[in-house]
Design an enzyme around this catalytic site. Structure first.
Site, PDB file in Angstrom:
ATOM      1  N   PHE A  20       5.042 -14.999   8.891  1.00  0.00           N
ATOM      2  CA  PHE A  20       4.920 -13.593   7.517  1.00  0.00           C
ATOM      3  C   PHE A  20       5.969 -12.616   8.824  1.00  0.00           C
ATOM      4  O   PHE A  20       5.488 -12.990  10.047  1.00  0.00           O
ATOM      5  CB  PHE A  20       4.039 -13.123   7.275  1.00  0.00           C
ATOM      6  CG  PHE A  20       3.045 -13.979   5.907  1.00  0.00           C
ATOM      7  CD1 PHE A  20       3.794 -13.839   5.062  1.00  0.00           C
ATOM      8  CD2 PHE A  20       2.331 -14.869   5.845  1.00  0.00           C
ATOM      9  CE1 PHE A  20       3.151 -14.618   3.329  1.00  0.00           C
ATOM     10  CE2 PHE A  20       1.665 -15.490   4.824  1.00  0.00           C
ATOM     11  CZ  PHE A  20       1.962 -15.247   4.026  1.00  0.00           C
ATOM     12  N   ASP A  21       6.463 -12.079   8.134  1.00  0.00           N
ATOM     13  CA  ASP A  21       6.508 -10.476   8.476  1.00  0.00           C
ATOM     14  C   ASP A  21       5.233 -10.194   8.322  1.00  0.00           C
ATOM     15  O   ASP A  21       4.498 -10.125   7.575  1.00  0.00           O
ATOM     16  CB  ASP A  21       8.026 -10.518   8.159  1.00  0.00           C
ATOM     17  CG  ASP A  21       8.170  -8.608   7.971  1.00  0.00           C
ATOM     18  OD1 ASP A  21       8.082  -8.296   9.740  1.00  0.00           O
ATOM     19  OD2 ASP A  21       8.356  -7.768   7.457  1.00  0.00           O
ATOM     20  N   VAL A  22       5.749  -8.621   8.215  1.00  0.00           N
ATOM     21  CA  VAL A  22       4.119  -8.063   8.879  1.00  0.00           C
ATOM     22  C   VAL A  22       3.997  -6.704   7.560  1.00  0.00           C
ATOM     23  O   VAL A  22       4.220  -6.361   6.699  1.00  0.00           O
ATOM     24  CB  VAL A  22       3.284  -7.410  10.276  1.00  0.00           C
ATOM     25  CG1 VAL A  22       1.916  -6.482  10.144  1.00  0.00           C
ATOM     26  CG2 VAL A  22       2.994  -8.620  11.216  1.00  0.00           C
ATOM     27  N   ASP A  23       5.074  -5.569   8.016  1.00  0.00           N
ATOM     28  CA  ASP A  23       5.836  -4.297   7.540  1.00  0.00           C
ATOM     29  C   ASP A  23       6.309  -4.436   6.406  1.00  0.00           C
ATOM     30  O   ASP A  23       7.214  -4.894   6.687  1.00  0.00           O
ATOM     31  CB  ASP A  23       6.050  -3.124   8.439  1.00  0.00           C
ATOM     32  CG  ASP A  23       5.496  -2.826   9.964  1.00  0.00           C
ATOM     33  OD1 ASP A  23       4.780  -1.905   8.922  1.00  0.00           O
ATOM     34  OD2 ASP A  23       5.962  -3.018  10.785  1.00  0.00           O
TER      35      ASP A  23
END
Length: 240
Positions: A20-23
């Site tokens: 996953f990306d976070v932001d």
């Protein structure tokens, strides 16, 4: 985890890893970034609003700071983009206690964990800030693999961060799902040949994502048949 379909489109593939990306993907952070940049810009009589932010969603603080620097230098010609980044980070980190998960994230992660897939994050944000965000939403312990922007030379849309994550997680891209919220992130994951899912939010839902990506408006749109992946299956996906 055997994925049957994504957003109604059939996939029929066993997935051994999820990155996953976070932001903006795991956490609802874009309003906080806007607030932080707005506070910094206002000190130099510059307006930073949602329309301004749309130009930089999915990029890095470096790109954003360089973009608004000419406006800031009209009143503060000595300012550098590096100083703007540090000022913004100082403000943003004070806002992190108000950070919240995006809808459906925890339920999906719990489902993925039960299936035994490897879990990682790949964020253009620096490691210190990523750890603060993951700790705030109580997700740090869910991700044994965390790759951040200060660990690579080239940021998204370059695929370097995802290629790095794949190597560290010992996974093949065709059996690894990636969740992203922005065009640069989706492009980075697609260029790494991963199963790319765009999970846009209010600041990116108007965008046209590449046809190679699955586009969903909720994580429950990923239809899975849960199964336990044994070590032999994982070994088959490893990069030699």
């Amino acid at each position: 985890m055997f994925i049957q379909s994504i957003g109604g489109k059939p996939l029929q593939r066993n997935v051994h890893g999820i990155i996953f990306d976070v932001d903006g993907t795991l956490v609802d952070s874009e309003p906080l970034h806007i607030e932080a940049y707005a506070k910094v810009a206002a000190q130099y009589q510059v307006t930073y609003d949602e329309d301004t932010h749309l130009r930089y969603v999915g990029t890095s603080d470096e790109v954003t700071a360089k973009g608004i620097l000419p406006l800031i230098q009209k009143t503060a010609p000595e300012k550098t983009w590096q100083e703007i980044v540090e000022e913004k980070k100082t403000v943003y980190r004070k806002l992190i206690p108000s950070l919240r998960l995006r809808s459906g994230v925890r339920a999906f992660i719990n489902k993925a964990k039960r299936s035994g897939v490897k879990m990682g994050v790949a964020s253009s944000t620096d490691a210190h800030e990523v750890m603060m965000m993951l700790e705030q939403v109580k997700l740090k312990q869910e991700f044994p693999y965390i790759i951040c922007g200060d660990q690579v030379q080239r940021k998204k849309p370059d695929p370097e961060i995802y290629l790095t994550a794949l190597r560290e997680m010992n996974l093949s891209p065709e059996q690894t799902l990636c969740g992203e919220d922005s065009l640069p992130g989706v492009e980075a994951a697609s260029r790494a040949w991963m199963i790319t899912v765009a999970f846009p939010h209010m600041y990116t839902k108007h965008l046209t994502f590449p046809q190679s990506a699955f586009v969903i408006n909720k994580l429950s749109a990923i239809q899975v048949k849960e199964n336990q992946i044994n070590e032999n299956q994982i070994n088959e996906s490893r990069i030699n």
